[in-house]
Each structure stands twice: as structure tokens, then as C-alpha cells.
Design a protein around this motif. Structure first.
Motif, PDB file in Angstrom:
ATOM      1  N   ASP A   6      30.243  43.379  26.682  1.00  0.00           N
ATOM      2  CA  ASP A   6      29.893  43.801  28.055  1.00  0.00           C
ATOM      3  C   ASP A   6      29.585  42.604  28.949  1.00  0.00           C
ATOM      4  OD1 ASP A   6      30.307  46.326  27.229  1.00  0.00           O
ATOM      5  OD2 ASP A   6      28.185  46.864  27.022  1.00  0.00           O
ATOM      6  N   ALA A   7      28.847  41.656  28.396  1.00  0.00           N
ATOM      7  CA  ALA A   7      28.463  40.499  29.212  1.00  0.00           C
ATOM      8  C   ALA A   7      29.695  39.669  29.563  1.00  0.00           C
ATOM      9  CB  ALA A   7      27.444  39.649  28.460  1.00  0.00           C
ATOM     10  N   LEU A   8      30.578  39.484  28.599  1.00  0.00           N
ATOM     11  CA  LEU A   8      31.785  38.693  28.878  1.00  0.00           C
ATOM     12  C   LEU A   8      32.657  39.375  29.928  1.00  0.00           C
ATOM     13  CD1 LEU A   8      32.688  37.540  25.248  1.00  0.00           C
ATOM     14  CD2 LEU A   8      32.212  36.014  27.176  1.00  0.00           C
ATOM     15  N   VAL A   9      32.767  40.696  29.818  1.00  0.00           N
ATOM     16  CA  VAL A   9      33.575  41.436  30.791  1.00  0.00           C
ATOM     17  C   VAL A   9      32.931  41.337  32.174  1.00  0.00           C
ATOM     18  CG1 VAL A   9      34.365  43.742  31.500  1.00  0.00           C
ATOM     19  CG2 VAL A   9      34.594  43.017  29.103  1.00  0.00           C
ATOM     20  N   ALA A  10      31.615  41.577  32.222  1.00  0.00           N
ATOM     21  CA  ALA A  10      30.915  41.539  33.514  1.00  0.00           C
ATOM     22  C   ALA A  10      31.060  40.163  34.149  1.00  0.00           C
ATOM     23  CB  ALA A  10      29.440  41.888  33.311  1.00  0.00           C
ATOM     24  N   ASP A  11      30.969  39.151  33.313  1.00  0.00           N
ATOM     25  CA  ASP A  11      31.060  37.794  33.817  1.00  0.00           C
ATOM     26  C   ASP A  11      32.469  37.510  34.378  1.00  0.00           C
ATOM     27  OD1 ASP A  11      29.519  35.387  34.054  1.00  0.00           O
ATOM     28  OD2 ASP A  11      31.109  34.507  32.789  1.00  0.00           O
ATOM     29  N   ALA A  12      33.477  37.941  33.654  1.00  0.00           N
ATOM     30  CA  ALA A  12      34.852  37.717  34.128  1.00  0.00           C
ATOM     31  C   ALA A  12      35.080  38.444  35.447  1.00  0.00           C
ATOM     32  CB  ALA A  12      35.853  38.181  33.079  1.00  0.00           C
ATOM     33  N   LEU A  13      34.480  39.613  35.586  1.00  0.00           N
ATOM     34  CA  LEU A  13      34.673  40.388  36.816  1.00  0.00           C
ATOM     35  C   LEU A  13      34.052  39.695  38.031  1.00  0.00           C
ATOM     36  CD1 LEU A  13      34.143  44.001  35.429  1.00  0.00           C
ATOM     37  CD2 LEU A  13      36.284  43.026  36.280  1.00  0.00           C
ATOM     38  N   GLN A  14      33.132  38.814  37.763  1.00  0.00           N
ATOM     39  CA  GLN A  14      32.543  38.025  38.854  1.00  0.00           C
ATOM     40  C   GLN A  14      33.516  36.960  39.343  1.00  0.00           C
ATOM     41  OE1 GLN A  14      29.395  38.547  40.147  1.00  0.00           O
ATOM     42  NE2 GLN A  14      29.591  40.347  38.816  1.00  0.00           N
ATOM     43  N   LYS A  15      34.492  36.646  38.505  1.00  0.00           N
ATOM     44  CA  LYS A  15      35.358  35.507  38.830  1.00  0.00           C
ATOM     45  C   LYS A  15      36.776  35.965  39.153  1.00  0.00           C
ATOM     46  CE  LYS A  15      33.111  33.253  35.292  1.00  0.00           C
ATOM     47  NZ  LYS A  15      33.343  32.985  33.926  1.00  0.00           N
ATOM     48  N   VAL A  16      36.862  36.909  40.052  1.00  0.00           N
ATOM     49  CA  VAL A  16      38.182  37.398  40.417  1.00  0.00           C
ATOM     50  C   VAL A  16      38.544  36.893  41.803  1.00  0.00           C
ATOM     51  CG1 VAL A  16      39.616  39.435  40.744  1.00  0.00           C
ATOM     52  CG2 VAL A  16      37.815  39.467  39.017  1.00  0.00           C
ATOM     53  N   GLU A  17      39.705  36.285  41.889  1.00  0.00           N
ATOM     54  CA  GLU A  17      40.180  35.802  43.186  1.00  0.00           C
ATOM     55  C   GLU A  17      41.300  36.739  43.636  1.00  0.00           C
ATOM     56  OE1 GLU A  17      42.760  31.996  44.849  1.00  0.00           O
ATOM     57  OE2 GLU A  17      42.256  32.115  42.725  1.00  0.00           O
ATOM     58  N   ARG A  18      41.176  37.260  44.856  1.00  0.00           N
ATOM     59  CA  ARG A  18      42.222  38.173  45.358  1.00  0.00           C
ATOM     60  C   ARG A  18      43.200  37.406  46.237  1.00  0.00           C
ATOM     61  NH1 ARG A  18      41.704  44.226  46.907  1.00  0.00           N
ATOM     62  NH2 ARG A  18      42.996  44.380  45.051  1.00  0.00           N
ATOM     63  N   VAL A  19      44.469  37.561  45.924  1.00  0.00           N
ATOM     64  CA  VAL A  19      45.491  36.896  46.736  1.00  0.00           C
ATOM     65  C   VAL A  19      46.469  37.960  47.219  1.00  0.00           C
ATOM     66  CG1 VAL A  19      47.259  35.085  46.747  1.00  0.00           C
ATOM     67  CG2 VAL A  19      45.297  34.885  45.217  1.00  0.00           C
ATOM     68  N   ARG A  20      46.869  37.875  48.470  1.00  0.00           N
ATOM     69  CA  ARG A  20      47.878  38.826  48.973  1.00  0.00           C
ATOM     70  C   ARG A  20      49.235  38.146  48.992  1.00  0.00           C
ATOM     71  NH1 ARG A  20      45.982  43.471  50.823  1.00  0.00           N
ATOM     72  NH2 ARG A  20      47.935  44.053  51.792  1.00  0.00           N
ATOM     73  N   VAL A  21      50.241  38.858  48.533  1.00  0.00           N
ATOM     74  CA  VAL A  21      51.585  38.279  48.555  1.00  0.00           C
ATOM     75  C   VAL A  21      52.541  39.211  49.288  1.00  0.00           C
ATOM     76  CG1 VAL A  21      51.402  36.870  46.471  1.00  0.00           C
ATOM     77  CG2 VAL A  21      52.066  39.262  46.265  1.00  0.00           C
ATOM     78  N   LYS A  22      53.549  38.618  49.912  1.00  0.00           N
ATOM     79  CA  LYS A  22      54.562  39.432  50.595  1.00  0.00           C
ATOM     80  C   LYS A  22      55.867  38.661  50.689  1.00  0.00           C
ATOM     81  CE  LYS A  22      52.957  37.942  55.093  1.00  0.00           C
ATOM     82  NZ  LYS A  22      52.256  38.241  56.304  1.00  0.00           N
ATOM     83  N   TYR A  23      56.936  39.377  50.547  1.00  0.00           N
ATOM     84  CA  TYR A  23      58.273  38.791  50.585  1.00  0.00           C
ATOM     85  C   TYR A  23      58.752  38.670  52.030  1.00  0.00           C
ATOM     86  CZ  TYR A  23      63.166  38.065  49.321  1.00  0.00           C
ATOM     87  OH  TYR A  23      64.420  37.559  49.171  1.00  0.00           O
ATOM     88  N   TYR A  24      58.517  39.740  52.789  1.00  0.00           N
ATOM     89  CA  TYR A  24      59.016  39.776  54.165  1.00  0.00           C
ATOM     90  C   TYR A  24      57.939  39.279  55.120  1.00  0.00           C
ATOM     91  CZ  TYR A  24      62.448  42.861  52.012  1.00  0.00           C
ATOM     92  OH  TYR A  24      63.413  43.390  51.205  1.00  0.00           O
ATOM     93  N   GLU A  25      58.312  38.406  56.003  1.00  0.00           N
ATOM     94  CA  GLU A  25      57.362  37.929  57.016  1.00  0.00           C
ATOM     95  C   GLU A  25      57.146  39.032  58.051  1.00  0.00           C
ATOM     96  OE1 GLU A  25      55.456  35.333  56.891  1.00  0.00           O
ATOM     97  OE2 GLU A  25      56.420  34.876  54.970  1.00  0.00           O
ATOM     98  N   ASP A  26      55.936  39.071  58.602  1.00  0.00           N
ATOM     99  CA  ASP A  26      55.647  40.098  59.638  1.00  0.00           C
ATOM    100  C   ASP A  26      56.360  39.754  60.938  1.00  0.00           C
ATOM    101  OD1 ASP A  26      54.028  41.695  58.063  1.00  0.00           O
ATOM    102  OD2 ASP A  26      52.371  40.302  58.333  1.00  0.00           O
TER     103      ASP A  26
END
Ligand code: ATP
Ligand code: MG
Length: 393
Positions: A373-393
């Protein structure tokens, strides 16, 4: 009148009561996609979506290419609309397809008449227009069995449409109609294909990637983001959650028997991915697993990794041969990136002799020293969100 696209509906047409929902979603997806290329009118009638450029500055070529990546569409054709008279149809054929016909050795005309009130039936239309073409181009042979080129005429409600042979569409079901799923995306060949196959069944995707810096490099991460971006050619924008996985892997290395390293690592991937997936409203996990491909993909091994989650685990490649997977990877354009030589966290601390037929009990015992549980909780603290897209707006 000017050239436009006819997009023929695929499996959507098999839907009964849900058909309206499917069609609405499909049109919304097409409108959203076409917006990248200028102003287009998108209109659905009689199992066909009519896509018409509305201004001179539309990027018609790119829009046309993008039409081939829309799930829910079985076939696509560039077409020329004309008034519903025989003269206008013949003139339209000569204007729009005259050069192509001149370069062909033989031809035939095939007509579909959706508007039954039109004076002639489809055979009569084909004969009449075919006759006029043959007269205008005497060197061109009529060949109804094996023509070098087929002129298609469709008589529809509001206009007649002239086009050459259709091209295959992306098939599948409209993106977003099949719920939301989280793909565990590695830098390999398989998981991008798994993502594509689920997206093709209408599943809206988000990606989760496990990253073990410094054991895996920044370039390995960039490679995965590029793979995700290539998938958005079909799906539209996506998010990729990058999970720092180093601590989990080091804890496994320091506390578990070596032959179980990979299995335990995969159990952590599942747990962490499930937590992220649930948090983001995803209803399933998706992996590129393929029965028997590696030690962690035997049936017994997959039972031990699947045991830690309660969301359904979808493995669309499970019964495919590698060759079929590679063919798809090439076709969807992910292969070249997948084979770039950067390491994945799966290749860090790999056991020399992994267990291929583990029991759940054994694996649970092997990870008993870890504070899961502690390892999972700890990993969840270290999530980086990146947005990706193929087509330009
Ligand atoms: P792939 O070609 O997709 O990497 P693989 O045949 O190399 O698959 P594994 O490395 O055992 O097989 O991984 C099996 C599945 O687990 C992958 O298809 C992917 O869904 C997931 N996976 C593996 N490594 C990662 C990672 N670093 N981040 C996210 N998911 C991963
Ligand atoms: Mg891999």
C-alpha cells in the motif's frame, strides 16, 4: 459545385435502437477532426456522411488523409456533386474524371440510385452515361467485367455524386462510444497496437507509462510520448500519465526473490494503473500482452498479475501472432518508433530464470516483505500528466 468527401458508415449501420447515439457521436468526431483543416460542413444522410469544404483556404488534402483515420467509417471517396440531370452528370464526369479516363485503357460506369424517384433506373443511367463517354472518347474501351477504371454515380436525395473507386476507411466504431480505458503503454511494439485495437472498437483512451529514471532514460520517455502522439492520429487528444517507478523496482530488487522480480513488478503496475484509471473514470485496463510471448505472459503468470485488480483487463493482442502485430504496427505507423533502441523499465532487473508457471500463493509469498500500500501510494504521488496530440489546433 466543388469536390467533397463521401464517408460511408461501417458497423454503425448494424445498430438498432442505438443507431442515433452512434451517428451523433460519429458526426461530432468528424466535425472535431475536420476543424483542424478549416471550415467544413458535416452532414449525415442515408448511411453516408457528406463532408464539404466551405471556404477556399481549407486544407483539403490533409482533411482527406484524416478521413482515413476516422473509426466508424468503412469506406471513403472524393466526389463531385452535380445537379440531378443526365446532362449535368455527363458534364460532371468529363470535368471531374476526364483526365483519369483518358489515361485508362478501359472503363465501366456503376450507378447507385438512392433516390427512386429519378426517372431512369441505375442500369439505364450507367448505360446512357457509359455510352456518352465512349462516344466522346472513342479510344477508350467499355469493359464491364474487368475495367481499368470504374466511374461511380450515386443519385441521392439532393444531388448526384460522381466519383472513382472508394478507398477503405478506418473501420471499427466511433471513438468514445465504447467507454473509457487506460492503456499501459510501454515503448515496445505491442502496447501501441493494443491501444489502436481498443480505440478501433470505440474506446476512449488514456495512457499510463512506468518510468524508472535513471535506469531508463529521458529519451525512452520521449519515445513513449511519441508513440502516444502517433495513436492520437486516430483518437484525437490524449493524456499520458508518467509514473515514477524507480522506488518500487528498487524495493522489489532489495526484498524479493529474483525469479519473481518481473511478476511482482507487473503486479505493481496493475495496482498503480488501476488506481489512476479509476480516478479518471476509466472502466478497464488495456495491455499489449500476448499469450506465451515472454515468461510473464504465460496463462499462469497472467493469473497472478490479473489477481491484484478488479477492473477488467483487456488484452486485445492475446491471440495474435507477432507477425500480425507487426503488420498492424507498420500499418498504423508506430513500428519505426517502437523499434528505436531505448530500454523499458521491464528490462531493468530482469531475472535470469524467471518463473513461467507461478502460482498465486508463491507470488504473494515472494512479495510478502513489501509494504504494498505504501509503495503504491507513494508512486501515485509521482505522476506527471502530459497531453499529446497529432493534429495542431
Ligand atoms: P510491449 O511491446 O507492448 O512493450 P512486450 O511484449 O514487451 O510488450 P512486456 O514488456 O512484458 O511485453 O509488457 C507487457 C505489457 O505490459 C505491455 O504490452 C504494456 O501494456 C505493459 N507495460 C510494459 N512495460 C510498461 C511500462 N514501462 N509502462 C506501461 N506499461 C508497460
Ligand atoms: Mg515491453
Amino acid at each position: 459545385m466543388q469536390e467533397m468527401f463521401l464517408l460511408k458508415l461501417g458497423e454503425v449501420v448494424l445498430k438498432g435502437a442505438n443507431r442515433f447515439t452512434f451517428e451523433t457521436r460519429l458526426c461530432k468526431n468528424i466535425r472535431r477532426r475536420m476543424k483542424h483543416f478549416g471550415s467544413f460542413d458535416v452532414n449525415l444522410r442515408q448511411s453516408t456522411v457528406y463532408v464539404t469544404p466551405l471556404s477556399e483556404d481549407c486544407d483539403v488534402e490533409s482533411a482527406w488523409e484524416a478521413c482515413h483515420t476516422l473509426f466508424g467509417i468503412a469506406a471513403v471517396a472524393r466526389a463531385f456533386p452535380v445537379e440531378k440531370t443526365m446532362d449535368a452528370i455527363f458534364d460532371g464526369v468529363m470535368t471531374y474524371l476526364g483526365d483519369t479516363l483518358a489515361a485508362a485503357k478501359s472503363f465501366k460506369v456503376e450507378t447507385k440510385r438512392a433516390d427512386k424517384s429519378f426517372g431512369l433506373n441505375s442500369i439505364q443511367i450507367s448505360q446512357e452515361i457509359g455510352g456518352r463517354i465512349a462516344e466522346a472518347m472513342p479510344e477508350l474501351l467499355v469493359d464491364v467485367h474487368n475495367p481499368a477504371f470504374t466511374v461511380h454515380i450515386e443519385i441521392r436525395e439532393h444531388a448526384a455524386f460522381i466519383h472513382g473507386p472508394s478507398e477503405p476507411g478506418a473501420g471499427g466504431l466511433p471513438h468514445g462510444i465504447g467507454g473509457r480505458g487506460a492503456v499501459l503503454l510501454s515503448g515496445g511494439i505491442d502496447s501501441p497496437v493494443a491501444a489502436y485495437r481498443m480505440a478501433k472498437r470505440g474506446v476512449e483512451l488514456e495512457c499510463i507509462h512506468f518510468f524508472s529514471y535513471p535506469y531508463t532514460s529521458e529519451r525512452a520517455k520521449e519515445k513513449v510520448l511519441e508513440l502516444a502522439r502517433l495513436i492520437t492520429k486516430y483518437t484525437g487528444k490524449m493524456t499520458v500519465d508518467i509514473v515514477g517507478f524507480t522506488q518500487v523496482q528498487e524495493a522489489i530488487r532489495d526484498n524479493c526473490p529474483e525469479e519473481y522480480f518481473t511478476l511482482i513488478m507487473r503486479r505493481f503496475m496493475m495496482r498503480i494503473a488501476q488506481a489512476i484509471a479509476k480516478d479518471h473514470g476509466c472502466q478497464c485496463l488495456i495491455t499489449g500482452e500476448n499469450l506465451g510471448q515472454v515468461a510473464s505472459q504465460t496463462m499462469q503468470a497472467m493469473v497472478t498479475t490479473g489477481a491484484v485488480i478488479d477492473l477488467p483487463l483487456f488484452t486485445p493482442l492475446i491471440g495474435m501472432d507477432k507477425e500480425e502485430i507487426v503488420r498492424t504496427a507498420r500499418q498504423i505507423g508506430t513500428m519505426e518508433t517502437s523499434i528505436l533502441p531505448y530500454e523499458d523499465c521491464c528490462t531493468v532487473f530482469t531475472p535470469k530464470h524467471p518463473r513461467t508457471r507461478p502460482t498465486l500463493e508463491e507470488v504473494e509469498k515472494a512479495e510478502a516483505k513489501l509494504d504494498v500500500d505504501a509503495l503504491v501510494a507513494d508512486a501515485l504521488q509521482k505522476v506527471e500528466r502530459v497531453r499529446v496530440k497529432y493534429y495542431e489546433d
